[in-house]
Write a protein that holds these residues in place. Structure first.
Motif, mmCIF file in Angstrom:
data_model
loop_
_atom_site.group_PDB
_atom_site.id
_atom_site.type_symbol
_atom_site.label_atom_id
_atom_site.label_comp_id
_atom_site.label_asym_id
_atom_site.label_seq_id
_atom_site.Cartn_x
_atom_site.Cartn_y
_atom_site.Cartn_z
ATOM 1 N N ALA A 151 1.398 -1.593 -0.218
ATOM 2 C CA ALA A 151 -0.145 -0.664 0.039
ATOM 3 C C ALA A 151 0.857 1.076 -0.520
ATOM 4 O O ALA A 151 1.663 1.259 0.911
ATOM 5 N N ARG A 152 0.951 1.716 -2.218
ATOM 6 C CA ARG A 152 1.817 3.454 -1.650
ATOM 7 C C ARG A 152 1.166 4.324 -1.484
ATOM 8 O O ARG A 152 1.739 5.187 -0.936
ATOM 9 N N GLY A 153 -0.085 4.472 -1.588
ATOM 10 C CA GLY A 153 -1.056 6.210 -1.788
ATOM 11 C C GLY A 153 -2.736 5.351 -2.137
ATOM 12 O O GLY A 153 -3.218 4.418 -1.726
ATOM 13 N N VAL A 154 -2.872 6.099 -2.909
ATOM 14 C CA VAL A 154 -4.561 6.436 -2.993
ATOM 15 C C VAL A 154 -4.867 5.682 -4.229
ATOM 16 O O VAL A 154 -6.100 4.502 -3.488
ATOM 17 N N TRP B 45 -6.408 1.963 -2.665
ATOM 18 C CA TRP B 45 -7.341 1.878 -1.363
ATOM 19 C C TRP B 45 -8.886 1.006 -1.585
ATOM 20 O O TRP B 45 -9.250 0.500 -1.203
ATOM 21 N N GLY B 46 -8.893 0.819 -3.169
ATOM 22 C CA GLY B 46 -9.691 0.444 -3.788
ATOM 23 C C GLY B 46 -8.976 -1.294 -3.329
ATOM 24 O O GLY B 46 -10.239 -2.262 -2.739
ATOM 25 N N LEU C 221 -7.764 -1.742 -0.179
ATOM 26 C CA LEU C 221 -7.988 -1.672 0.956
ATOM 27 C C LEU C 221 -8.803 -1.906 1.230
ATOM 28 O O LEU C 221 -9.950 -2.300 2.277
ATOM 29 N N ALA C 222 -10.378 -1.367 0.608
ATOM 30 C CA ALA C 222 -11.542 -0.571 0.947
ATOM 31 C C ALA C 222 -11.834 -2.385 0.761
ATOM 32 O O ALA C 222 -13.125 -2.784 1.495
ATOM 33 N N LYS C 223 -11.199 -3.242 -0.279
ATOM 34 C CA LYS C 223 -12.496 -4.422 -1.343
ATOM 35 C C LYS C 223 -11.779 -5.750 0.513
ATOM 36 O O LYS C 223 -12.686 -6.471 1.426
ATOM 37 N N PHE D 113 -4.868 3.834 5.577
ATOM 38 C CA PHE D 113 -5.326 3.809 4.151
ATOM 39 C C PHE D 113 -3.678 5.105 3.724
ATOM 40 O O PHE D 113 -4.433 6.095 4.715
ATOM 41 N N PRO D 114 -2.949 4.686 3.238
ATOM 42 C CA PRO D 114 -1.554 5.544 2.879
ATOM 43 C C PRO D 114 -1.978 7.141 2.037
ATOM 44 O O PRO D 114 -2.724 6.845 1.087
ATOM 45 N N VAL D 115 -1.635 7.927 2.525
ATOM 46 C CA VAL D 115 -2.416 9.106 1.700
ATOM 47 C C VAL D 115 -1.227 9.390 1.251
ATOM 48 O O VAL D 115 -1.337 9.645 -0.206
ATOM 49 N N HIS E 75 -7.324 6.622 8.367
ATOM 50 C CA HIS E 75 -8.259 5.058 8.723
ATOM 51 C C HIS E 75 -9.308 5.608 8.787
ATOM 52 O O HIS E 75 -9.933 7.032 8.951
ATOM 53 N N GLY F 202 -11.716 11.622 2.362
ATOM 54 C CA GLY F 202 -11.087 10.344 2.309
ATOM 55 C C GLY F 202 -11.990 9.289 3.717
ATOM 56 O O GLY F 202 -12.111 8.042 2.560
ATOM 57 N N ILE G 90 -13.066 5.722 0.964
ATOM 58 C CA ILE G 90 -12.750 4.678 1.595
ATOM 59 C C ILE G 90 -14.610 4.082 2.029
ATOM 60 O O ILE G 90 -14.620 3.098 1.429
ATOM 61 N N LEU H 299 -16.032 2.597 -1.260
ATOM 62 C CA LEU H 299 -15.387 1.777 -1.964
ATOM 63 C C LEU H 299 -16.419 0.400 -1.132
ATOM 64 O O LEU H 299 -16.309 -0.711 -1.787
#
Lengths: 252, 374
Positions: free
Chosen positions: A179-182, A185-186, A188-190, B69-71, B78, B200, B204, B207
Motif C-alpha cells: 500500500a503506497r498511496g491512494v 485504496w480499492g 484496502l476497501a475490498k 490507508f496511505p495518503v 483510517h 477520504g 473509503i 469503495l
C-alpha cells in the motif's frame, strides 16, 4: 495504531486490584469530575491531583513507564491546545520573542492538565481491572444488560476479527501487494468489505451456536458478590480527597 | 477525533451524557427491530440475535479503524466508520456499534475522556450516523434504483457526515467550551480540516460498500429495497412471491416504485444534478474573481459582518485554507456540501408529507380493511 489498541490490563493482587470494579468506576468518574470542575488558576490543585494519582499508582504497583509511554502518544487535541496561545484574542505577552495570548495560554494549560489527569486516571483503572469485570461493573451500575452484552461480544471477538485482518494483510503482502498511496485504496476497501462479510457471518454462526445451547437473549447470570461497606469506603478515599482539593481550589 | 477530559465543561458534558443515554435507549429498541427484519438467518429473523451480531459488528468497526490507508509519503489515515456502519447495518445498530467502540476505547484504552464519553458518543455515534443515514436515504429516494446509486449515496453520506460532526462539536464548544477561542475560528478550523478527512472517509466508505454489494448485497442494510422482488410463475402469470407467501413491507415498497415513479424520479434527479453543478462548479469559477463576490457583498451590506468575522487573519483560518491548497476548490466543496445538506432536509420533509398523504388516500380507498401488520 496497533500499539494504542492493546489492553492495558496488568494483573496483580494489590489493594487497588482487589476492589470491586463498580466501586473503582464510580471513584474514577467522581475524580475526573472533580478535576474538570477545578478552576484553571489553582495551579497547586493540579499538583495535588497528580500526587493523588501517583499514590494510587504506587499502591497498585503499576510501573510508571507504562503510564508515561501511553501519555506520550499524542492526542490530536493536544495540537489544538498548543495552537490556542496563538489564536485566542486578548492581552498578549512575549515569550522568547513570540507574542502569545494570555487567555490562550491559560486555555492550553487547562486542556493539557485536565486531559492528562483524566487519561492517567482511566489508565490506572484499566491497568488494575480485568476488562470483563469492568463491563460487569458497568452493568451493576445500571448500564442496560444488552449494551454490556454487545460490549463483551466485541471484547471477546475483537482479537479474532483483528487477527482476521492481519491474516488478510499477510495474504496481500505475500502476493506482492504494497500500500503506497491512494491508488491502493480499492484493494484496502475490498479488505474492509470482506472483513465485514466475515464478521457478519461469524456473528450469525455465534448466534446459532448459542441458540442451540439454549440462549434466549441473555447469558446465564453469574453471581458476583456486592461490594461491602469497607470496600466502598476504600474506593471513596480518592474522590473524597479530590473533592476536597476542588473545594479548596474554588474557595481560595 | 476523541474529545479528552477538560475540553467541554462539566454541565455540558453531563447534558451530552444524558442525550447519549437517551439515544442509546432508542437505538437499543430500534436495533432489535432491525435485526428482526434483517436478512433471514437459518433460524429466521430473531430479535435476540442483536447482541452477538452487534458485538461482532462493533469488533469490525474497531478493527477497520486499524486498517491504515496511505495518503502520501509517510502519512496515512483510517476510517472513522460512522457512515459505513449506518449504511451496512442500519442506523440504530450503527449507533450501538460505534458507541460501544467508543465506550470500550475510553474505558480500556484511555482514548477520549471519561467525562467526555457522552460528548464523544453524541458527536461520533449519534450525529455522524444520523446525518449519514439521512443523506443516504434522501439520495436513494432521487437516484435511480441501481447498485451504483447506493455507492454514490454512501459517498455523499460519508462526505457530509464528518464535517457535520465537526460542526456539532463547534456547537458544543460554543455552549460549554473551556477555551476562549472565537466560535468562528473553531468552526473554520474544524470544518476545514474535517472536510478533508470527509473526502477520504467518503472514498473509503463508497469503495467498501461497493465491495460488499458485489458479494453479498443482501447484507447491506441500505440496499435492502434494491433487489427486484422475487416473482413466481403461478398458472402462467408472474406473481410477486411476497404477496403469495406473506405481505411484508418490501412488497408495498416495490409496488409503489412502479413505472409511474420513474419519470418523476428522473425530474428530481435532474434538479439535484443542476443544483450540484451550480453550487460546485459555478462557485468554483465564480470565486476565481473574488472582487465580484466582494462587490455583491458590499452591495447587500453583508461585508460589514464579514469584516468582523473573527476567523479572518487567524492562522487557523489560514491553515484550513492552506490545507485545501485551492481556495476555489474549498468554496466549491462547501457549496456541494451545502446543497447536499439542504437537499437531504428538503427531500426528507417532502417524503414525510407525501407518505402521509399517500397513506391517508390509501386508508380512504379501503376503509373496511384492518391495518396490516408488517
Amino acid at each position: 495504531m496497533g500499539g494504542a489498541h492493546r489492553s492495558h490490563h496488568r494483573p496483580g493482587h494489590s489493594p487497588v486490584h482487589t476492589l470491586p470494579a463498580h466501586c473503582k468506576l464510580v471513584a474514577v468518574l467522581c475524580f475526573v469530575l472533580a478535576v474538570a470542575c477545578t478552576p484553571r488558576t489553582a495551579l497547586w490543585a493540579f499538583g495535588l491531583y497528580a500526587l493523588l494519582l501517583a499514590a494510587v499508582a504506587a499502591l497498585a504497583r503499576v510501573p510508571p513507564g507504562l503510564l508515561a509511554r501511553r501519555l506520550l502518544i499524542g492526542v490530536p487535541f493536544t495540537a489544538f491546545a498548543l495552537l490556542l496561545p496563538f489564536v485566542v484574542p486578548g492581552e498578549h505577552t512575549t515569550v522568547l520573542g513570540l507574542p502569545l495570548s494570555v487567555p490562550g495560554l491559560w486555555g492550553a494549560w487547562n486542556i493539557l492538565a485536565k486531559a492528562t489527569l483524566g487519561v492517567t486516571a482511566s489508565l490506572l483503572l484499566a491497568a488494575t481491572t480485568e476488562p470483563r469485570a469492568l463491563l460487569l461493573g458497568l452493568q451493576r451500575l445500571g448500564l442496560p444488560a444488552q449494551l454490556t452484552q454487545i460490549a463483551s461480544f466485541m471484547l471477546r471477538y475483537g482479537e479474532v476479527v483483528t487477527d482476521e485482518l492481519r491474516r488478510m494483510s499477510v495474504a496481500r503482502g505475500s502476493r506482492g501487494f504494497e500500500a503506497r498511496g491512494v491508488r491502493q485504496w480499492g484493494v484496502l476497501a475490498k479488505t474492509a468489505g470482506a472483513l465485514f462479510i466475515r464478521s457478519y457471518e461469524r456473528g450469525e454462526r455465534v448466534h446459532l451456536a448459542m441458540a442451540s445451547r439454549g440462549y434466549t437473549g441473555s447469558p446465564p447470570a453469574l453471581d458476583h458478590p456486592a461490594a461491602t461497606r469497607t470496600q466502598w469506603a476504600y474506593a471513596a478515599v480518592l474522590p473524597a480527597a479530590a473533592f476536597t482539593v476542588c473545594l479548596l481550589g474554588v474557595t481560595l | 477525533m476523541h474529545v479528552p477530559d477538560g475540553f467541554i465543561n462539566a454541565p455540558v458534558s453531563l447534558a451530552a451524557g444524558a442525550t447519549a443515554a437517551a439515544a442509546l435507549a432508542i437505538s437499543l429498541r430500534g436495533a432489535r427491530r432491525e435485526s428482526a427484519a434483517g436478512p433471514a438467518t437459518a433460524l429466521g429473523p430473531h430479535p435476540e440475535s442483536t447482541a452477538p451480531l452487534a458485538g461482532l459488528l462493533a469488533a469490525f468497526v474497531f478493527a477497520t479503524q486499524m486498517l491504515n490507508f496511505p495518503v502520501a509519503a509517510g502519512t496515512s489515515g483510517h476510517l472513522l466508520g460512522g457512515a459505513l456502519a449506518a449504511i451496512l447495518v442500519g442506523p440504530f445498530t450503527g449507533v450501538l456499534c460505534v458507541s460501544v467502540v467508543l465506550l470500550t476505547q475510553s474505558l480500556l484504552f484511555a482514548d477520549g475522556g471519561l467525562t467526555a464519553l457522552g460528548v464523544n458518543i453524541v458527536l461520533m455515534g449519534v450525529v455522524t450516523v444520523a446525518v449519514a443515514y439521512g443523506v443516504f436515504r434522501a439520495l436513494l429516494a432521487v437516484l435511480p434504483r441501481a447498485r451504483r446509486s447506493v455507492t454514490a449515496a454512501s459517498f455523499a453520506a460519508a462526505l457530509i457526515s464528518v464535517p457535520a460532526s465537526a460542526a456539532a462539536f463547534t456547537l458544543l464548544h460554543a455552549v460549554g467550551g473551556t477555551t476562549d477561542v472565537p466560535t468562528g475560528t473553531v468552526l473554520a478550523a474544524m470544518t476545514g480540516v474535517h472536510t478533508l478527512i470527509g473526502v477520504g472517509e467518503a472514498v473509503i466508505t463508497a469503495l467498501t460498500v461497493g465491495a460488499v454489494l458485489a458479494v453479498r448485497p443482501d447484507l447491506v442494510h441500505g440496499a435492502r429495497g434494491l433487489a427486484p422482488a422475487l416473482k413466481l410463475r403461478v398458472g402462467g402469470r408472474l406473481v410477486d412471491a411476497t404477496t403469495v407467501t406473506a405481505p411484508g413491507p418490501a412488497a408495498s415498497a416495490s409496488s409503489s416504485a412502479s413505472s409511474s415513479a420513474v419519470s418523476s424520479r428522473r425530474v428530481r434527479l435532474a434538479g439535484l444534478a443542476a443544483a450540484l453543478v451550480l453550487a460546485g462548479g459555478v462557485s468554483f469559477y465564480a470565486s476565481a474573481s473574488p472582487d465580484g463576490l466582494e462587490k455583491v457583498a458590499a452591495d447587500h451590506g453583508i461585508d460589514a459582518k464579514v469584516r468582523d468575522h473573527p476567523a479572518a487573519g487567524s492562522p487557523l483560518a489560514d491553515y484550513g485554507v492552506a490545507d485545501l491548497t485551492d481556495p476555489r476548490l474549498s468554496v466549491g466543496l462547501a457549496g456541494v456540501i451545502g446543497v447536499g445538506a439542504t437537499a437531504a432536509l428538503g427531500i426528507g420533509l417532502f417524503h414525510l408529507t407525501t407518505r402521509n398523504r399517500r397513506r391517508r388516500r390509501h386508508r380512504r380507498r379501503r376503509p373496511a380493511r384492518a391495518p396490516e401488520t408488517p
